[in-house]
Design a protein around this motif. Structure first.
Motif, PDB file in Angstrom:
ATOM      1  N   ARG A  57      36.659 -21.856  84.011  1.00 52.49           N
ATOM      2  CA  ARG A  57      37.327 -20.864  83.159  1.00 52.49           C
ATOM      3  C   ARG A  57      38.752 -21.347  82.882  1.00 52.49           C
ATOM      4  O   ARG A  57      39.620 -21.302  83.755  1.00 52.49           O
ATOM      5  CB  ARG A  57      37.346 -19.501  83.833  1.00 52.49           C
TER       6      ARG A  57
ATOM      7  N   ASP B 277      41.634 -22.705  79.387  1.00 53.35           N
ATOM      8  CA  ASP B 277      41.894 -22.853  77.957  1.00 53.35           C
ATOM      9  C   ASP B 277      41.143 -24.084  77.463  1.00 53.35           C
ATOM     10  O   ASP B 277      41.325 -25.192  77.987  1.00 53.35           O
ATOM     11  CB  ASP B 277      43.402 -23.008  77.728  1.00 53.35           C
ATOM     12  N   THR B 278      40.285 -23.898  76.476  1.00 60.72           N
ATOM     13  CA  THR B 278      39.373 -24.968  76.059  1.00 60.72           C
ATOM     14  C   THR B 278      40.121 -26.213  75.602  1.00 60.72           C
ATOM     15  O   THR B 278      39.814 -27.330  76.032  1.00 60.72           O
ATOM     16  CB  THR B 278      38.449 -24.463  74.934  1.00 60.72           C
TER      17      THR B 278
ATOM     18  N   GLU C  80      44.375 -18.957  76.463  1.00 61.38           N
ATOM     19  CA  GLU C  80      43.143 -18.257  76.099  1.00 61.38           C
ATOM     20  C   GLU C  80      42.030 -18.769  77.020  1.00 61.38           C
ATOM     21  O   GLU C  80      41.371 -19.763  76.723  1.00 61.38           O
ATOM     22  CB  GLU C  80      42.806 -18.507  74.629  1.00 61.38           C
ATOM     23  N   LEU C  81      41.866 -18.111  78.142  1.00 59.57           N
ATOM     24  CA  LEU C  81      40.896 -18.542  79.143  1.00 59.57           C
ATOM     25  C   LEU C  81      39.481 -18.210  78.691  1.00 59.57           C
ATOM     26  O   LEU C  81      39.181 -17.067  78.350  1.00 59.57           O
ATOM     27  CB  LEU C  81      41.205 -17.862  80.482  1.00 59.57           C
ATOM     28  N   GLN C  82      38.623 -19.228  78.705  1.00 62.45           N
ATOM     29  CA  GLN C  82      37.233 -19.071  78.307  1.00 62.45           C
ATOM     30  C   GLN C  82      36.350 -19.892  79.249  1.00 62.45           C
ATOM     31  O   GLN C  82      36.796 -20.907  79.800  1.00 62.45           O
ATOM     32  CB  GLN C  82      37.026 -19.538  76.858  1.00 62.45           C
ATOM     33  N   PRO C  83      35.097 -19.490  79.422  1.00 59.67           N
ATOM     34  CA  PRO C  83      34.187 -20.299  80.251  1.00 59.67           C
ATOM     35  C   PRO C  83      33.814 -21.592  79.526  1.00 59.67           C
ATOM     36  O   PRO C  83      33.411 -21.566  78.354  1.00 59.67           O
ATOM     37  CB  PRO C  83      32.984 -19.378  80.453  1.00 59.67           C
ATOM     38  N   ASN C  84      33.965 -22.716  80.208  1.00 58.29           N
ATOM     39  CA  ASN C  84      33.658 -24.025  79.625  1.00 58.29           C
ATOM     40  C   ASN C  84      32.662 -24.751  80.535  1.00 58.29           C
ATOM     41  O   ASN C  84      32.957 -24.984  81.724  1.00 58.29           O
ATOM     42  CB  ASN C  84      34.932 -24.868  79.495  1.00 58.29           C
TER      43      ASN C  84
END
Length: 430
Positions: free
Chosen positions: A320, A322-323, A281-285
């Motif tokens: 970007r 997975d958190t 689940e790629l998210q901006p971190n």
């Protein structure tokens, strides 16, 4: 496998033979119906003339008239009774309506028409057979067709049978314990996709079995130390003379329990990463925020370590990823750096061509160049880490980092830092 091939081959032949006979029956039936209609129309006029002539012939002259008509038509002519059994119900019904019909007797095909009394039938025949293939011709033709079909099917099925035999041979070898057995794609050039799929499955199975074996070995060795500490501390609690001594021994139990819990968590994390392929689940971190949260915990655990994160805060880089995976990577690398650092740990990040590079460095003794490839493998610890008085896990931290980074299509590099210790760089797609 040979039995399966023969069964499949015979099944295909049976289907071909059945289809041929069905087609032959349908064509023959349609041809007979059409031929009968042609004969009825062609000879209908002559039959009606014969019927009129015989209706006008006295009974005593009937035999002579039949002979004369037979000579004229060049076919035998006879009078039959409608109830003689030579006609079917449908044929009798048509004769009652003064139709001309074609019927079959033991001599062959005949044509017939009723006299005016509807009880006597004039029959001409048997007629000559229509020109067509003989039974021998049909049998020979069928044999040739089936032989060609059998040869074509054998040629088409041979590569399939060879592929299945190769799969069977490899599967048998794996079942007998040779986990390294694989299908050689060169032996099945027309089944390379099958070979690659089977080999991927075999690789996965071998990895799972290897992970289970390594996990059992790690559990049997690494759990002994904290369990022994817990058992020893529990035995000493009963002999404590003061509350302070009892509290210290309880703290020993708590520390050993915490160490055991970390071992279990590390082992379970590695097993989950190795045995499942869950989508990322790629998210901006925001990297500075993630590291700041991490520093709060590390500062408490390692009060003597100075953290250098100024460059990271100034760049304000967003990764970007997975958190949970990113947090695991940063946590493991920073924790390792703190354990081996003397006084200082530095965290930097730079944006490079097509990726973001994160460097975590320390001023410790570093990792010898010869050992750098090994430390990325699971359950590998350097000699210093194996000191019973300085327990540092089961050797899964960097293996987990490597697994997470590669799952993001990134890379991990181990080098020497200008601080004097180790520098571990991870790259993440931008």
């Amino acid at each position: 496998m040979t039995r399966l091939f023969i069964r499949f081959y015979l099944g295909v032949l049976f289907i071909l033979i059945t289809a041929w006979f069905v087609q032959l029956t349908v064509v023959r039936q349609r041809s007979d119906e059409r031929n009968e209609g042609v004969v009825e129309r062609a000879l209908g006029g002559g039959l009606r003339m014969v019927r009129e002539q015989l209706d006008q012939t006295p009974p005593g002259e009937m035999e002579a008239a039949l002979q004369a008509i037979g000579q004229e038509f060049a076919y035998p002519v006879q009078i039959l009774d409608i109830d003689s059994g030579a006609f079917s119900n449908d044929e009798r019904a048509r004769l009652q309506q003064f139709d001309e019909i074609v019927f079959y007797s033991h001599n062959g095909a005949n044509v017939a028409t009723p006299l005016s009394n509807k009880q006597q039938i004039v029959s001409l025949g048997p007629l000559p057979s229509f020109v067509g293939p003989s039974q021998t011709d049909v049998i020979v033709g069928l044999g040739v067709i089936l032989s060609l079909a059998a040869l074509a099917i054998a040629v088409l099925l041979r590569p399939v049978a060879r592929q299945l035999r190769e799969v069977e041979r490899t599967a048998t070898a794996i079942a007998e314990g040779n986990l390294s057995a694989r299908i050689d794609p060169q032996r099945v050039p027309k089944g390379k996709h099958l070979a690659h799929a089977f080999n991927s499955m075999a690789d996965r199975m071998e990895a799972l079995l290897r992970t289970q074996r390594e996990l059992l070995q790690a559990v049997s060795h690494e759990f002994r130390t904290p369990l022994a500490r817990i058992r020893f501390a529990i035995d000493l609690i009963g002999t404590a003379k003061t509350d302070e001594e009892r509290r210290l021994r309880l703290e020993t139990v708590d520390a050993a329990t915490e160490e055991l819990d970390q071992l279990v968590e590390e082992l379970l994390s590695y097993v989950r990463m190795e045995t499942t392929e869950s989508p990322l689940e790629l998210q901006p971190n925001a990297l500075s925020e993630a590291v700041e949260t991490l520093m709060e915990r590390q500062a408490t655990l390692f009060p003597g370590i100075e953290f250098d994160v100024d460059q990271l805060k100034q760049n304000n880089i967003v990764v970007r990823a997975d958190t949970s995976g990113l947090q695991r990577v940063l946590g493991n690398l920073v924790d390792n750096a703190c354990r081996f650092a003397k006084h200082r740990v530095r965290i930097r990040a730079t944006r490079e061509e097509g990726c973001i590079a994160i460097d975590i460095e320390d001023d410790g003794d570093g990792i010898p160049e010869a050992d750098r490839p090994r430390v990325l493998q699971p359950f590998v610890r350097l000699d210093k880490q194996n000191d019973p008085g300085d327990h540092r896990g089961v050797g899964l931290g960097l293996a987990l980092v490597n697994r997470i980074v590669t799952s993001h299509d990134g890379e991990i590099q181990i080098d020497t830092s200008d601080l004097g210790g180790c520098r571990i760089r991870t790259t993440w797609p931008d």
